[in-house]
Design an enzyme around this catalytic site. Structure first.
Site, PDB file in Angstrom:
ATOM      1  N   ALA A  13     -35.196  -5.008 -13.708  1.00  0.00           N
ATOM      2  CA  ALA A  13     -34.753  -5.132 -12.319  1.00  0.00           C
ATOM      3  C   ALA A  13     -33.523  -4.258 -12.101  1.00  0.00           C
ATOM      4  O   ALA A  13     -32.625  -4.224 -12.938  1.00  0.00           O
ATOM      5  CB  ALA A  13     -34.435  -6.593 -12.005  1.00  0.00           C
ATOM      6  N   SER A  15     -33.150  -1.146 -12.384  1.00  0.00           N
ATOM      7  CA  SER A  15     -32.972  -0.098 -13.398  1.00  0.00           C
ATOM      8  C   SER A  15     -33.059   1.297 -12.798  1.00  0.00           C
ATOM      9  O   SER A  15     -32.728   2.274 -13.467  1.00  0.00           O
ATOM     10  CB  SER A  15     -34.030  -0.244 -14.488  1.00  0.00           C
ATOM     11  OG  SER A  15     -35.326  -0.056 -13.936  1.00  0.00           O
ATOM     12  N   HIS A  53     -36.081  -0.446   0.458  1.00  0.00           N
ATOM     13  CA  HIS A  53     -37.081   0.499  -0.059  1.00  0.00           C
ATOM     14  C   HIS A  53     -37.644   1.350   1.083  1.00  0.00           C
ATOM     15  O   HIS A  53     -37.803   2.562   0.936  1.00  0.00           O
ATOM     16  CB  HIS A  53     -38.222  -0.250  -0.752  1.00  0.00           C
ATOM     17  CG  HIS A  53     -37.930  -0.612  -2.166  1.00  0.00           C
ATOM     18  ND1 HIS A  53     -38.540   0.001  -3.227  1.00  0.00           N
ATOM     19  CD2 HIS A  53     -37.103  -1.539  -2.699  1.00  0.00           C
ATOM     20  CE1 HIS A  53     -38.101  -0.517  -4.360  1.00  0.00           C
ATOM     21  NE2 HIS A  53     -37.230  -1.461  -4.065  1.00  0.00           N
ATOM     22  N   ARG A  56     -35.252   4.085   2.270  1.00  0.00           N
ATOM     23  CA  ARG A  56     -35.044   5.148   1.298  1.00  0.00           C
ATOM     24  C   ARG A  56     -36.197   6.155   1.286  1.00  0.00           C
ATOM     25  O   ARG A  56     -36.014   7.310   0.919  1.00  0.00           O
ATOM     26  CB  ARG A  56     -34.891   4.493  -0.086  1.00  0.00           C
ATOM     27  CG  ARG A  56     -34.408   5.412  -1.160  1.00  0.00           C
ATOM     28  CD  ARG A  56     -34.128   4.688  -2.453  1.00  0.00           C
ATOM     29  NE  ARG A  56     -35.328   4.033  -2.956  1.00  0.00           N
ATOM     30  CZ  ARG A  56     -35.320   2.928  -3.676  1.00  0.00           C
ATOM     31  NH1 ARG A  56     -34.201   2.332  -3.980  1.00  0.00           N
ATOM     32  NH2 ARG A  56     -36.454   2.398  -4.108  1.00  0.00           N
ATOM     33  N   ASP A  87     -46.111   0.862  -5.990  1.00  0.00           N
ATOM     34  CA  ASP A  87     -44.886   0.130  -6.308  1.00  0.00           C
ATOM     35  C   ASP A  87     -45.052  -1.315  -5.846  1.00  0.00           C
ATOM     36  O   ASP A  87     -44.958  -1.587  -4.657  1.00  0.00           O
ATOM     37  CB  ASP A  87     -43.695   0.794  -5.624  1.00  0.00           C
ATOM     38  CG  ASP A  87     -42.349   0.351  -6.175  1.00  0.00           C
ATOM     39  OD1 ASP A  87     -42.307  -0.472  -7.101  1.00  0.00           O
ATOM     40  OD2 ASP A  87     -41.330   0.852  -5.676  1.00  0.00           O
TER      41      ASP A  87
END
Length: 184
Positions: A13, A15, A53, A56, A87
């Protein structure tokens, strides 16, 4: 026959795995379809993560929200000269093993979905990037349901890594090459 172009990005998580996968997709200079597997529900904090997300990602990327039929979503999005970013497997697995409707978990149904995903990845004509969490680095979890989840994610990750032409482990935002296209 075109050789498979399958990149597997995994890590813990926060990372940096999703950001890294998004950079790989962007650098491909191909049209990108982002397949999201998250199910929001009534969790405001998780909805905020999803919003982060979304913000981005480039606005011109196509978004597909996949349900249990991730293989079908991949098959629909896949095309030569195209990049598909999935994802993530972690949330897809959670959706399969913990259905929102509270229906009992069917491992046979789950295994059928995994087999279908493997077949779709093998058949893919374009570039595919798959993101997943590595959650098996700690202690054996308490509770049968949690152990089942950790075990099945570990098995799923191994299967996808075996199919991949490239695999990267993310730690603290740094990529560590586990498998390169030269050493498939």
């Amino acid at each position: 026959m075109t050789p498979r172009d399958l990149t597997f990005v995994l890590g813990g998580a926060r990372s940096g795995k999703s950001a890294h996968a998004e950079q790989l997709a962007d650098r491909s200079a191909l049209p990108v379809t982002y397949i999201a597997t998250a199910r929001v529900g009534n969790d405001a904090e998780f909805a905020a993560r999803i919003a982060h997300h979304r913000e981005r990602r480039p606005a011109h990327w196509r978004l597909v929200e996949a349900d249990a039929d991730l293989a079908g979503a991949l098959a629909q999005a896949d095309a030569a000269g195209h990049c598909v970013l999935i994802d993530c497997l972690t949330l897809w697995l959670a959706n399969l093993l913990c259905p929102a409707d509270g229906e009992a978990v069917s491992l046979d149904r789950y295994h059928a979905h995994v087999a279908a995903l493997e077949a779709a990845l093998v058949a893919a004509r374009g570039k595919v990037i798959v993101v997943s969490n590595e959650i098996g680095l700690g202690v054996v979890p308490l509770g049968a349901a949690t152990r089942l989840y950790v075990d099945e994610l570990g098995r799923l990750n191994q299967r996808i890594a075996a199919l991949s032409t490239q695999a990267t482990f993310m730690a603290a935002g740094l990529p560590l090459a586990l498998k390169t296209a030269d050493h498939v």
